[in-house]
Design a protein around this motif. Structure first.
Motif, PDB file in Angstrom:
ATOM      1  N   SER A 210       0.849  -1.185   0.000  1.00  0.00           N
ATOM      2  CA  SER A 210       0.000   0.000   0.000  1.00  0.00           C
ATOM      3  C   SER A 210       0.885   1.236   0.000  1.00  0.00           C
ATOM      4  O   SER A 210       1.831   1.338   0.791  1.00  0.00           O
ATOM      5  CB  SER A 210      -0.902   0.000   1.239  1.00  0.00           C
ATOM      6  OG  SER A 210      -1.477   1.278   1.429  1.00  0.00           O
ATOM      7  N   ASP A 216       0.465  -2.759   5.121  1.00  0.00           N
ATOM      8  CA  ASP A 216      -0.542  -3.438   4.305  1.00  0.00           C
ATOM      9  C   ASP A 216       0.118  -3.844   2.990  1.00  0.00           C
ATOM     10  O   ASP A 216       0.564  -2.982   2.224  1.00  0.00           O
ATOM     11  CB  ASP A 216      -1.726  -2.517   3.993  1.00  0.00           C
ATOM     12  CG  ASP A 216      -2.482  -2.083   5.237  1.00  0.00           C
ATOM     13  OD1 ASP A 216      -2.392  -2.781   6.267  1.00  0.00           O
ATOM     14  OD2 ASP A 216      -3.163  -1.043   5.163  1.00  0.00           O
ATOM     15  N   LYS A 231      -1.160 -12.251   2.554  1.00  0.00           N
ATOM     16  CA  LYS A 231      -1.478 -10.825   2.653  1.00  0.00           C
ATOM     17  C   LYS A 231      -1.269 -10.365   4.086  1.00  0.00           C
ATOM     18  O   LYS A 231      -1.571 -11.094   5.034  1.00  0.00           O
ATOM     19  CB  LYS A 231      -2.940 -10.593   2.239  1.00  0.00           C
ATOM     20  CG  LYS A 231      -3.438  -9.173   2.432  1.00  0.00           C
ATOM     21  CD  LYS A 231      -4.886  -9.035   1.989  1.00  0.00           C
ATOM     22  CE  LYS A 231      -5.837  -9.789   2.899  1.00  0.00           C
ATOM     23  NZ  LYS A 231      -7.260  -9.597   2.494  1.00  0.00           N
ATOM     24  N   VAL A 233      -2.259  -7.149   6.689  1.00  0.00           N
ATOM     25  CA  VAL A 233      -3.055  -5.953   6.966  1.00  0.00           C
ATOM     26  C   VAL A 233      -2.692  -5.484   8.362  1.00  0.00           C
ATOM     27  O   VAL A 233      -2.765  -6.262   9.324  1.00  0.00           O
ATOM     28  CB  VAL A 233      -4.565  -6.237   6.866  1.00  0.00           C
ATOM     29  CG1 VAL A 233      -5.362  -4.981   7.217  1.00  0.00           C
ATOM     30  CG2 VAL A 233      -4.933  -6.708   5.463  1.00  0.00           C
ATOM     31  N   GLU A 257      -6.025  -9.157 -10.261  1.00  0.00           N
ATOM     32  CA  GLU A 257      -7.270  -8.797  -9.605  1.00  0.00           C
ATOM     33  C   GLU A 257      -8.374  -8.716 -10.647  1.00  0.00           C
ATOM     34  O   GLU A 257      -8.187  -8.153 -11.725  1.00  0.00           O
ATOM     35  CB  GLU A 257      -7.140  -7.449  -8.902  1.00  0.00           C
ATOM     36  CG  GLU A 257      -8.190  -7.176  -7.837  1.00  0.00           C
ATOM     37  CD  GLU A 257      -9.550  -6.730  -8.404  1.00  0.00           C
ATOM     38  OE1 GLU A 257     -10.565  -6.848  -7.686  1.00  0.00           O
ATOM     39  OE2 GLU A 257      -9.571  -6.245  -9.553  1.00  0.00           O
ATOM     40  N   THR A 262      -8.601 -10.980  -5.486  1.00  0.00           N
ATOM     41  CA  THR A 262      -7.167 -10.904  -5.755  1.00  0.00           C
ATOM     42  C   THR A 262      -6.596 -12.309  -5.713  1.00  0.00           C
ATOM     43  O   THR A 262      -6.888 -13.083  -4.796  1.00  0.00           O
ATOM     44  CB  THR A 262      -6.459 -10.029  -4.718  1.00  0.00           C
ATOM     45  OG1 THR A 262      -6.978  -8.695  -4.794  1.00  0.00           O
ATOM     46  CG2 THR A 262      -4.960  -9.987  -4.971  1.00  0.00           C
ATOM     47  N   GLU A 279      -8.099 -14.130  -2.307  1.00  0.00           N
ATOM     48  CA  GLU A 279      -8.797 -13.462  -1.209  1.00  0.00           C
ATOM     49  C   GLU A 279      -9.601 -12.300  -1.778  1.00  0.00           C
ATOM     50  O   GLU A 279      -9.288 -11.788  -2.859  1.00  0.00           O
ATOM     51  CB  GLU A 279      -7.805 -12.932  -0.167  1.00  0.00           C
ATOM     52  CG  GLU A 279      -7.031 -13.995   0.583  1.00  0.00           C
ATOM     53  CD  GLU A 279      -6.374 -13.444   1.844  1.00  0.00           C
ATOM     54  OE1 GLU A 279      -6.874 -12.412   2.376  1.00  0.00           O
ATOM     55  OE2 GLU A 279      -5.381 -14.032   2.292  1.00  0.00           O
ATOM     56  N   THR A 281     -10.569  -8.644  -2.545  1.00  0.00           N
ATOM     57  CA  THR A 281      -9.673  -7.511  -2.771  1.00  0.00           C
ATOM     58  C   THR A 281      -9.828  -6.458  -1.685  1.00  0.00           C
ATOM     59  O   THR A 281     -10.944  -6.096  -1.314  1.00  0.00           O
ATOM     60  CB  THR A 281      -9.955  -6.891  -4.145  1.00  0.00           C
ATOM     61  OG1 THR A 281      -9.727  -7.877  -5.151  1.00  0.00           O
ATOM     62  CG2 THR A 281      -9.066  -5.679  -4.410  1.00  0.00           C
ATOM     63  N   ASP A 282      -8.693  -5.965  -1.201  1.00  0.00           N
ATOM     64  CA  ASP A 282      -8.693  -4.890  -0.201  1.00  0.00           C
ATOM     65  C   ASP A 282      -8.645  -3.531  -0.884  1.00  0.00           C
ATOM     66  O   ASP A 282      -8.112  -3.396  -1.987  1.00  0.00           O
ATOM     67  CB  ASP A 282      -7.488  -5.041   0.723  1.00  0.00           C
ATOM     68  CG  ASP A 282      -7.643  -6.199   1.684  1.00  0.00           C
ATOM     69  OD1 ASP A 282      -8.187  -5.992   2.772  1.00  0.00           O
ATOM     70  OD2 ASP A 282      -7.234  -7.320   1.323  1.00  0.00           O
ATOM     71  N   PRO A 283      -9.163  -2.496  -0.206  1.00  0.00           N
ATOM     72  CA  PRO A 283      -9.144  -1.160  -0.822  1.00  0.00           C
ATOM     73  C   PRO A 283      -7.754  -0.681  -1.197  1.00  0.00           C
ATOM     74  O   PRO A 283      -7.589   0.058  -2.176  1.00  0.00           O
ATOM     75  CB  PRO A 283      -9.769  -0.273   0.258  1.00  0.00           C
ATOM     76  CG  PRO A 283     -10.654  -1.195   1.039  1.00  0.00           C
ATOM     77  CD  PRO A 283      -9.929  -2.508   1.050  1.00  0.00           C
TER      78      PRO A 283
END
Length: 312
Positions: A210, A216, A231, A233, A257, A262, A279, A281-283
């Motif tokens: 990130s 992240d 991943k 976080v 993605e 993802t 998993e 997708t995260d922001p």
């Protein structure tokens, strides 16, 4: 205290290597058309048969001879050697299966089928990881990368990127970090990885951080004979997926993605890919810095060397 991008990457790298994942499974996607260049179109229609009429069955012409077509077939060929119709559609234009068929199929004889159309290539949105390309053959590109290295480790470019972790004590790491962020949404990023020599407890890593918070991130990492897909976080991980590392089968590493999911993927040839972990997708996937390199957190017996090549 404000940390530089390289220092933030180092912190995240140390976090990533502190936890080893358990559990072993892999999901193969070696199905037809599952490649980064897109699925081919369907086969062309059957060639027309010889009749007593003087007309032929073409996709765009209404004649006295009736031919049934579907969305996955081209039109009929002529009675002897004409061209088949347009190939069937390939995958969606924003996924890894590529765009629809484009070229006409080959003509069939009176007893064989015409060929299918060709598939399209992956179409990524502007500003995505699809914009990042480097074969590392030329001079180091300062517009794309910065190099980070601690004492006892090094990274340099000579046809490929060479990362070395020396025989020393303490934390040592080196690699490349992208100078700008990219979005992974509806796109992918991949590269070749050659683990030449790997001393015990040294790691090879490919990470997407990130751009707002280096705790992240997504990563693929090898250590002590395993390859791990996971991943983080806020600096924590649920373990992800770990399987035995196979240098031939896991020659290419990548992330992609699509549709809010993802995936961590590997390939032996850069064409046919296997999904190893997925998993939601995260922001933070909308703005990621790309990083790769090698590291050791302990006293290393021997020298580790890793080569990286062919970014996208």
């Amino acid at each position: 205290m404000t940390l530089s991008l390289e220092d933030r990457a180092a912190v995240a790298t140390v976090l990533g290597f502190a936890i080893l994942a358990g559990g072993f499974f892999a999901c193969s996607l070696n199905t037809s058309g599952e490649s980064t260049t897109g699925a081919g179109g369907g086969t062309g229609g059957h060639g027309g048969t010889t009749t007593t009429t003087t007309t032929t069955a073409l996709v765009t012409t209404t004649t006295t001879t009736t031919t049934t077509t579907t969305t996955s077939q081209g039109g009929g060929g002529s009675t002897t050697s004409g061209s088949g119709g347009i190939g069937g559609a390939g995958g969606g234009t924003t996924t890894s299966t590529g765009g629809g068929g484009a070229s006409t199929g080959g003509g069939g004889t009176s007893s064989s089928s015409g060929g299918g159309g060709t598939g399209g290539t992956e179409q990524c949105p502007p500003g995505s990881t699809g914009d990042l390309h480097d074969d590392f053959n030329g001079p180091f590109d300062v517009s794309l990368w910065s190099i980070f290295a601690t004492p006892g480790a090094s990274a340099f470019q000579s046809g490929t990127v060479h990362v070395n972790v020396g025989n020393a004590t303490g934390t040592r790491y080196a690699g490349y970090l992208s100078t700008m962020p990219y979005s992974l949404l509806e796109c992918s990023v991949r590269m070749e990885v050659f683990v030449g020599t790997a001393a015990p407890d040294t790691t090879t890593f490919f990470q997407l951080h990130s751009s707002a918070d280096f705790s992240d991130f997504l990563e693929i990492v090898t250590i002590n004979g395993s390859i791990i897909f996971r991943k983080f976080v806020d600096g924590s991980t649920d373990g992800g997926t770990a399987i035995p590392y196979d240098p031939a089968a896991h020659h290419w590493w990548g992330f992609r993605e699509s549709g809010g999911v993802t995936s961590w993927v590997t390939s032996s040839d850069g064409t046919t890919w296997a999904v190893q972990h997925s998993e939601p997708t995260d922001p933070f996937a909308a703005s990621l810095l790309v990083e790769f390199g090698a590291s050791s957190l302990v006293t290393t017996v021997g020298v580790s060397e890793v080569l990286f090549d062919s970014m996208n």
